[in-house]
Enzyme design. Sequence first.
Site, PDB file in Angstrom:
ATOM      1  N   THR A   1     -16.030 -15.497 -13.309  1.00  0.00           N
ATOM      2  CA  THR A   1     -17.010 -14.646 -13.988  1.00  0.00           C
ATOM      3  C   THR A   1     -18.243 -15.518 -14.097  1.00  0.00           C
ATOM      4  O   THR A   1     -18.127 -16.734 -14.073  1.00  0.00           O
ATOM      5  CB  THR A   1     -16.523 -14.305 -15.428  1.00  0.00           C
TER       6      THR A   1
ATOM      7  N   GLY B   1      -9.661 -12.222 -19.839  1.00  0.00           N
ATOM      8  CA  GLY B   1     -10.353 -11.217 -20.638  1.00  0.00           C
ATOM      9  C   GLY B   1      -9.470 -10.567 -21.680  1.00  0.00           C
ATOM     10  O   GLY B   1      -9.929 -10.222 -22.771  1.00  0.00           O
TER      11      GLY B   1
ATOM     12  N   SER C   1     -15.377 -14.371  -7.509  1.00  0.00           N
ATOM     13  CA  SER C   1     -15.096 -13.887  -8.860  1.00  0.00           C
ATOM     14  C   SER C   1     -16.175 -12.960  -9.395  1.00  0.00           C
ATOM     15  O   SER C   1     -16.057 -12.474 -10.525  1.00  0.00           O
ATOM     16  CB  SER C   1     -14.951 -15.081  -9.811  1.00  0.00           C
TER      17      SER C   1
ATOM     18  N   THR D   1     -15.861 -16.650 -20.126  1.00  0.00           N
ATOM     19  CA  THR D   1     -15.180 -16.457 -18.846  1.00  0.00           C
ATOM     20  C   THR D   1     -13.698 -16.743 -19.129  1.00  0.00           C
ATOM     21  O   THR D   1     -13.361 -17.284 -20.163  1.00  0.00           O
ATOM     22  CB  THR D   1     -15.703 -17.419 -17.754  1.00  0.00           C
ATOM     23  N   GLY D   2     -12.835 -16.385 -18.186  1.00  0.00           N
ATOM     24  CA  GLY D   2     -11.410 -16.628 -18.399  1.00  0.00           C
ATOM     25  C   GLY D   2     -10.657 -15.352 -18.694  1.00  0.00           C
ATOM     26  O   GLY D   2     -11.168 -14.248 -18.440  1.00  0.00           O
TER      27      GLY D   2
ATOM     28  N   ARG E   1      -8.564  -1.426 -14.600  1.00  0.00           N
ATOM     29  CA  ARG E   1      -8.525  -2.466 -15.634  1.00  0.00           C
ATOM     30  C   ARG E   1      -9.952  -2.945 -15.943  1.00  0.00           C
ATOM     31  O   ARG E   1     -10.736  -3.206 -15.043  1.00  0.00           O
ATOM     32  CB  ARG E   1      -7.677  -3.637 -15.143  1.00  0.00           C
ATOM     33  N   VAL E   2     -10.268  -3.036 -17.210  1.00  0.00           N
ATOM     34  CA  VAL E   2     -11.566  -3.558 -17.627  1.00  0.00           C
ATOM     35  C   VAL E   2     -11.307  -4.801 -18.466  1.00  0.00           C
ATOM     36  O   VAL E   2     -10.458  -4.792 -19.357  1.00  0.00           O
ATOM     37  CB  VAL E   2     -12.337  -2.498 -18.458  1.00  0.00           C
ATOM     38  N   GLY E   3     -12.038  -5.865 -18.166  1.00  0.00           N
ATOM     39  CA  GLY E   3     -11.863  -7.101 -18.925  1.00  0.00           C
ATOM     40  C   GLY E   3     -12.826  -7.184 -20.087  1.00  0.00           C
ATOM     41  O   GLY E   3     -13.349  -6.174 -20.570  1.00  0.00           O
ATOM     42  N   ASP E   4     -13.080  -8.413 -20.527  1.00  0.00           N
ATOM     43  CA  ASP E   4     -13.967  -8.620 -21.674  1.00  0.00           C
ATOM     44  C   ASP E   4     -15.445  -8.589 -21.297  1.00  0.00           C
ATOM     45  O   ASP E   4     -16.296  -8.294 -22.132  1.00  0.00           O
ATOM     46  CB  ASP E   4     -13.641  -9.965 -22.339  1.00  0.00           C
TER      47      ASP E   4
ATOM     48  N   THR F   1     -18.858  -9.893 -13.494  1.00  0.00           N
ATOM     49  CA  THR F   1     -17.594 -10.345 -12.917  1.00  0.00           C
ATOM     50  C   THR F   1     -16.967  -9.294 -12.019  1.00  0.00           C
ATOM     51  O   THR F   1     -17.268  -8.101 -12.153  1.00  0.00           O
ATOM     52  CB  THR F   1     -16.589 -10.652 -14.055  1.00  0.00           C
TER      53      THR F   1
HETATM   54  N1  GLY Z   1     -13.288 -12.674 -18.174  1.00  0.00           N
HETATM   55  C1  GLY Z   1     -13.282 -11.849 -17.054  1.00  0.00           C
HETATM   56  C2  GLY Z   1     -12.149 -10.906 -17.000  1.00  0.00           C
HETATM   57  O1  GLY Z   1     -11.088 -11.171 -17.560  1.00  0.00           O
HETATM   58  O2  GLY Z   1     -12.301  -9.869 -16.396  1.00  0.00           O
END
Ligand code: GLY
Length: 353
Positions: free
Chosen positions: A205, A259, A85, A256-257, A233-236, A223
Site C-alpha cells: 500500500t 487492513g 501492491s 499499510t499492512g 474485500r475492502v481493506g483499511d 492500494t
Molecule cells: N492495508 C491495505 C489492505 O489491507 O488492504
Amino acid sequence: MPSSRRDFIRQASAIGAGTLISSTLPSSLAQQVSAQPSPTPIVIASANGLHAVVKAMEVIQTGGDALDGVVAGVNIVEDDPNDTSVGYGGLPNEDGVVELDAAVMHGPTHRGGAVAAIRSIKNPSRVARTVMERSDHVLLVGEGALRFAKTHGFKEDDLLTDKAREEWLKWKENLTTKDDWLPPHDENTQDIGGLFAPFYRNHGTIHCSAIDLKGNISCVTTTSGLAFKISGRVGDSPILGAGLFVDNEIGAAGSTGRGEANLINCSSVMIVEYMRQGKSPEDACLMACQRIVDHNRMRRLKDDRGRPNFDVKFYALNKRGEFGSASLFSVGKMAVHEGKEARLVDSAYLYKR
Ligand code: GLY
C-alpha cells in the site's frame, strides 16, 4: 535507531498504552499541541514512496496545496507496473481481477473522499479526490465508483500486468484447502490458514502525508489491497479513520499492512488523538500498534509466542513537522522529504522479527 518496545512502554506509561483515549482535551493542551505549525513543508510516506515524496515536495514547493502534492506523488506509484501492491500492476483478487481502494483527506476543509473495490481505473486516489470534490458522498464502491469515475472522464485500463497474473496463477495452482474460506472455528482453533496465513500475504500500500507552505496538512492512502482476496474485500486504506486521518490543527496518520487488523481498531484516528494528547508521532504510532496487539484475541492470528502473525505499519506527522512511524515487527522504514532530499528512516517497532 528504531525504538524498542521497552522504550515505548516506558514513554507511554503515563498515558496508558492500549487504552482508548478521549479526544476531548482541556483546550489549553489542545492549543499547545496545535500552536506551532511547521515553518517548512514536509512530506512523509511508506517506504515504497521514495519517488512519491520527491514529486509531492516539488508540487508543494511551487505553491501547491498539500493534497495536490500527495496525490501527484502517489500517482507515480499507482502508475508503476513494478509495484504489485498499488494501482496498475497490483496483485489481483482470487478471481484474477485487480480491485483497488484509495482515500484522501484534506486538512484545511476537513473533507474526505474514498473509493473501494474499484476496477479498471489506474489512479483510484484521483477518483477518491473527485468523490470528495464533486459529490455529496465520502465513499463509493465497486460498479458505482467505476461509473462515477467514467462520468468524470477517467479512462478504463486493463490493470492486470503479466507479472501480477503470473503471481496470481502460481498462488492458484498451489492452493490446497488453505484459502480464505474458513470452516467454523473459535478462538482456540489454530491449524487453519496454513501457508496462506496473513503474515505471508502481500499487504503493500502507499500512504503519503504532507504539510504545505501554508502549514496545511493533507494525506492519501492507495492500494490494490490484500493479494488474492475474496472479490469485494475492502481493506483499511479507503476507510477514513482507519487507513488515514487528518486533523489540520494536530496532524495526519496513515497505515499499510493487514487492513483487517486496522479496520477493527480505527488506528489512524487514534494516532491523531494520541498526538492531540501530546504524544510524539512515533509514540502515537507505537500506541496504535500496542492497541492492535491487545485486541488480537483469535488463536489463528497468533504465532507460537502469542504475538500477531501479521504486521501493520503506521506513519504520522504532526502540525510542527515532527514525524514518526512504527510497525508491530522490526524493521520497517518510512520515506521522508524535508525540503532538500528524500531519504528512508527506520521505523520504531514492538517486536524484533
Ligand atoms: N492495508 C491495505 C489492505 O489491507 O488492504
